[in-house]
Structure formats: C-alpha cells, structure tokens
Design a protein around this motif. Structure first.
Motif, short mmCIF file in Angstrom:
data_model
loop_
_atom_site.label_atom_id
_atom_site.label_comp_id
_atom_site.label_asym_id
_atom_site.label_seq_id
_atom_site.Cartn_x
_atom_site.Cartn_y
_atom_site.Cartn_z
N PHE A 135 46.86 -8.50 -0.44
CA PHE A 135 47.18 -10.26 0.02
C PHE A 135 48.90 -10.52 -0.69
CE2 PHE A 135 45.74 -9.48 -4.47
CZ PHE A 135 46.43 -10.06 -5.48
N ASP A 136 49.23 -11.36 -0.44
CA ASP A 136 50.73 -11.58 -1.06
C ASP A 136 50.10 -13.86 -1.49
OD1 ASP A 136 52.22 -10.04 -0.31
OD2 ASP A 136 52.06 -10.63 1.78
N THR A 143 48.12 -15.86 1.12
CA THR A 143 48.15 -15.03 2.30
C THR A 143 46.96 -13.74 2.42
OG1 THR A 143 49.75 -15.95 2.82
CG2 THR A 143 49.23 -14.17 4.30
N HIS A 145 45.79 -10.03 4.28
CA HIS A 145 46.37 -8.69 4.73
C HIS A 145 44.63 -8.47 5.22
CE1 HIS A 145 50.31 -10.90 5.13
NE2 HIS A 145 50.00 -10.49 3.50
N GLN A 155 46.47 -5.21 13.06
CA GLN A 155 46.48 -5.95 11.74
C GLN A 155 46.65 -8.41 11.79
OE1 GLN A 155 50.44 -4.03 10.65
NE2 GLN A 155 48.60 -2.35 8.97
N SER A 156 46.14 -8.73 10.73
CA SER A 156 46.37 -9.93 11.19
C SER A 156 46.43 -10.22 9.30
CB SER A 156 44.97 -10.77 11.97
OG SER A 156 43.59 -10.18 10.85
N SER A 157 47.10 -11.85 10.09
CA SER A 157 47.30 -12.07 8.34
C SER A 157 46.80 -13.76 8.09
CB SER A 157 48.76 -12.00 7.48
OG SER A 157 49.06 -11.04 7.98
N THR A 159 46.16 -17.07 5.77
CA THR A 159 47.20 -18.41 4.63
C THR A 159 45.86 -19.30 4.18
OG1 THR A 159 49.00 -17.50 5.61
CG2 THR A 159 48.53 -19.43 3.90
#
Ligand SMILES: Cc1cc2nc3c(=O)[nH]c(=O)nc-3n(C[C@H](O)[C@H](O)[C@H](O)COP(=O)(O)OP(=O)(O)OC[C@H]3O[C@@H](n4cnc5c(N)ncnc54)[C@H](O)[C@@H]3O)c2cc1C
Length: 419
Positions: A135-136, A143, A145, A155-157, A159
C-alpha cells in the motif's frame, strides 16, 4: 461530533473482516472487502464464541441465525485422563449470562457472516481473488495494491481513507510492518483436530478438556442439526507435546492428520462416558495444525493502516478466545468510528484500547490460560482422590477460572458494564 464518515478497505474476508464490515455498515460507514481466495468455502472445524462476542454479534442481528446452527454450550469441565473431575463450571445461559456461549463449526459461522454481508452490503462490496500486496499512503488517503491469487497476476489498486489488515495469522500487512518477524511461534504442542458424528456424550451440549500439558483431549459438539437427529457432531482436538517435530510446524489449515500419529497415545484413557477410540476412528475429517501464535508487537497502527484479529494478535486456542477477541476488535473500532473524530486519531485510539488487552491474553494463553488447572492436578495429586479431585483446594481452581474470565473480558460484571 457525529459518526466519522471515512471510507475503508478491509484486507481479508475471514471471520473478523466480515464481522467488521457488518458492524461498520450498521453505522453507515462504507467499506470494501478484498479476499485472496477466489471463493469463500465453509472451511475449518470447531470454534467457540464466548458471551462477550455473542453479545456483540447479537447487536449485529446475528443471534437468531447462530441459534439455528450452533450448540449452546451448557458447561465446561476439566478432567484428569482417568475421568476424575477437576473443575466444572456452567457456561453461557446456564451460568447466568444473558446470551449463550456458542460452539460452532467455523465454516457455518463464516457462511452466516458472508450471507449477512451479501444481503446487507450488496454483492459488489466483496472482491474475491484479490490478494493485498502492498500500500501507499499520504495525508489524504491510502491506496491498497492487489494481485490476483489464481496465478493470472492481474493487478489493481483501490484508494480509501483507511485500511484494515484482517488477513489472518500469515498477514501480508503485518509482514510489511515487521519484515524480520519470520514464521509464527510454535508452542511445542501438535494438534489433531477432527469431527465425528456419533451418539451424544453427557448432556449433548457439554465441552470438556481432559489430561495435562503433555497429552490432552478437548471436545465439544458444534451442530444443532445433528442434535435434532439424536446425534452429536463432535469437534475434538487431540493435543500432544512434540517439541522437535520441525517439519510439522507449518501453519496450513489444509494439512491432513493421520490417526496413527496420535491414537495409541490415548489407548489407556478411560473417561467412562465417552469411547475415545471410537471418536477417533469414526472421524469424518482430521486436520493437523501446530499450536502456534505470534509474539505481541509494539505497534498495530501506522498512519491510515492498522491490524485486526489474527493479523494483530494470533493466540493459542487455550481459553477458546481467538475469534471472540477479533470480534471485540471490530466492535471497538466501530464504537470509536461512531463516536466520531479524525480517522487517524480513531485508528490510534483503537490500538490503545485493544493492543494491551489482547497482549495480556496472548501471554496468559502461553501459560495455558484457564487450562492450567489440569497441570496443577497432574503435578500435585498424590493419587488418592476419589471421583472428584480434592488435591488442589477448590478456591485455587476458582481463582484461575475467575482471573482468566476477567482478563479476557467475559466475567459477568464486565459484560453488564459493556451492556
Ligand atoms: C481456512 C481456515 C480454516 C480455519 N479453521 C480453524 C479452525 O478449525 N479452528 C480455529 O480455531 N481456527 C481456525 N482458523 C483460524 C480462525 O479463523 C482465526 O483464528 C480467527 O477466527 C480470527 O479470524 P481472522 O479473520 O482474524 O482470521 P482468518 O479467519 O484466518 O481470516 C483471514 C482471511 O484473510 C485472507 N487473506 C490472507 N492473506 C490475504 C491477503 N494477502 N489479501 C487478502 N486476503 C488475505 C484469508 O484467506 C482469510 O480469509 C481457520 C482459518 C482459516 C483461514
């Protein structure tokens, strides 16, 4: 102040992740749940829901569903291996609580939660085949990931305002915070967990534990449907000290157990009212799972991200408290969200309440929790006791039982206060 309107991501659609989703939904908080497996199946064997968690599950409107499938546990008794009573206490309603203690199949409970989530939150809030990877976060948001679990590597993200790691004992999020932690901590006890349908023992709703630290049998019936047919769907755990079995420490709920590995250890045991060898031989399934936990950690909350349930405090099953403590985590976080305020402060307050409490329970469970009374008798009995052990004074036994209930928060006083 009013409910905090933050929106959240829950990584892990296990027992605690789904409980949290239901609780937050009830106060109008939006969440999305991301679960690594492609399909949630009714896995595992028996677990116990103690009155403090049942009180909360009732607030989520799940009592009726639980009553339909689970067993309302009437008592818990500790025996020595020759069937002499050490300590007996009523449980749940029989002990004067307002709600029952439930013994239930983990899969049955999981399905009750999943059905409720789908009915109340809708189909499009649970995302299967989404394994959290990293995550970030910044001042505004977090967000998460994900990658797919099925090997397709998509892959997907996503938030949101906050991220909860309810991703179990091998939590990915915990690993990101504590990269050097390594595998779970092994107690030196191996557990063979099985289920057998056979004629009921005692009153058909009793839980018991027999033996001592080196060799133990725990059993309790878990399905109301079986009881209605005059049978008992008995969950049992054969526990043996195996400190040097390095290969068997793997924490995999799918690892099958073999009867020959433990059956003969119990050959001389005679409880009088239960045929132990029949219980083992007629098993529908046997899983081999080491008794493991995680060392308490100094911090759960890192900005917008926190840990919950086994990801935060996986504990030994002594005291039957694991899932109940996860339910309490979810409810405390929800209570704080309802009180309102800044999400960063709420996440910190959640940890401040729950981390010290669960740390104490994890450490007490390492000393075998309330099951300590069995080892006390093993060490102190001169062999002259009758049907009931008198070798350890009753007050000492009661002291152990009461202290653990208080520590874990399911003594009647604590429950009355939390209403
Ligand atoms: C298959 C299975 C069977 C079990 N059987 C028993 C049993 O018989 N008896 C018992 O006492 N306890 C059992 N447990 C453990 C028990 O469910 C927990 O100790 C307790 O309920 C705490 O719940 P939890 O939600 O924190 O963890 P869990 O119930 O373990 O749930 C964690 C969830 O997170 C998911 N997950 C893991 N990694 C990721 C990731 N990177 N991204 C997204 N999702 C992820 C897992 O698939 C799982 O659904 C079992 C757990 C599992 C997963």
């Amino acid at each position: 102040m009013g409910v905090c309107k933050a929106e959240g991501i829950i990584a892990g659609g296990g027992l605690v992740g789904l409980t949290l989703a239901l609780a937050l939904h009830q106060i109008g908080i939006k969440v999305k749940i991301f679960e690594t497996v492609p399909d949630i199946k009714p896995l595992g064997v028996g677990i116990n829901l103690l009155p403090h968690s049942v009180q909360n599950l009732a607030k989520l409107g799940l009592l009726e569903e639980l009553e339909k499938v689970a067993i309302k546990t009437s008592s818990l008794t500790y025996y020595s291996e020759d069937g002499k009573t050490i300590w007996r206490e009523p449980r749940g309603i029989a002990a004067g609580y307002e709600v029952p203690q439930f013994s239930i199949h983990r899969g049955d409970f999981h399905m009750i939660l999943l059905k409720a989530v789908r009915e109340r939150l809708g189909e499009n809030v649970i995302f299967m085949n989404h394994r959290i990877d990293h995550f970030d976060q910044d001042e505004e948001s977090v967000t998460a990931h994900f990658t797919t679990h099925d090997g397709s590597q998509k892959q997907s993200s996503v938030t949101a305002d906050f991220l909860i790691g309810a991703d179990g004992i091998n939590s990915r999020l915990r690993k990101l915070f504590y990269p050097g932690e390594g595998p779970p901590h092994y107690s030196g006890q191996m557990l063979w967990r099985g289920v057998t349908e056979m004629e009921p023992y005692l009153d058909g709703t009793s839980m018991f534990m027999a033996g001592h630290n080196d060799l133990k049998l725990v059993a309790y019936p878990i399905r109301a449907e079986s009881m209605k047919r005059g049978k008992s769907y008995i969950n049992w755990i054969a526990e043996r000290r195996m400190p040097s079995d390095l290969n068997s420490r793997q924490a995999d709920w799918n690892q099958e157990g073999v009867l020959e590995e433990f059956r003969s250890d119990f050959e001389d045991w005679n409880l009088g009212w239960l045929d132990i060898q029949k219980l083992y031989k007629n098993a529908i399934s046997i899983h081999k799972f080491p008794m493991i936990d995680r060392n308490p950690i100094p911090q759960w909350t890192f900005g917008r991200v926190t840990l919950m349930g086994d990801a935060a405090h996986a504990m030994y099953p002594n005291g039957s408290n694991g899932v109940s403590q996860g339910v309490l985590d979810a409810m405390e976080f929800t209570r704080l969200m309802q009180e309102g305020g800044d999400i960063l402060e709420i996440l910190k307050a959640y940890e401040a309440d729950r981390r010290p409490k669960t740390t104490k329970i994890s450490l007490a469970n390492r000393e075998t929790g309330p099951e300590r009374v069995m080892q006390m008798v093993k060490e102190q009995c001169p062999g002259t006791c009758g049907d009931v052990h008198t070798c350890v004074p009753r007050e000492k036994l009661e002291e152990v039982a009461t202290a653990y209930k208080k520590l874990a928060g399911f003594d009647k006083e604590s429950l009355k206060k939390s209403g």
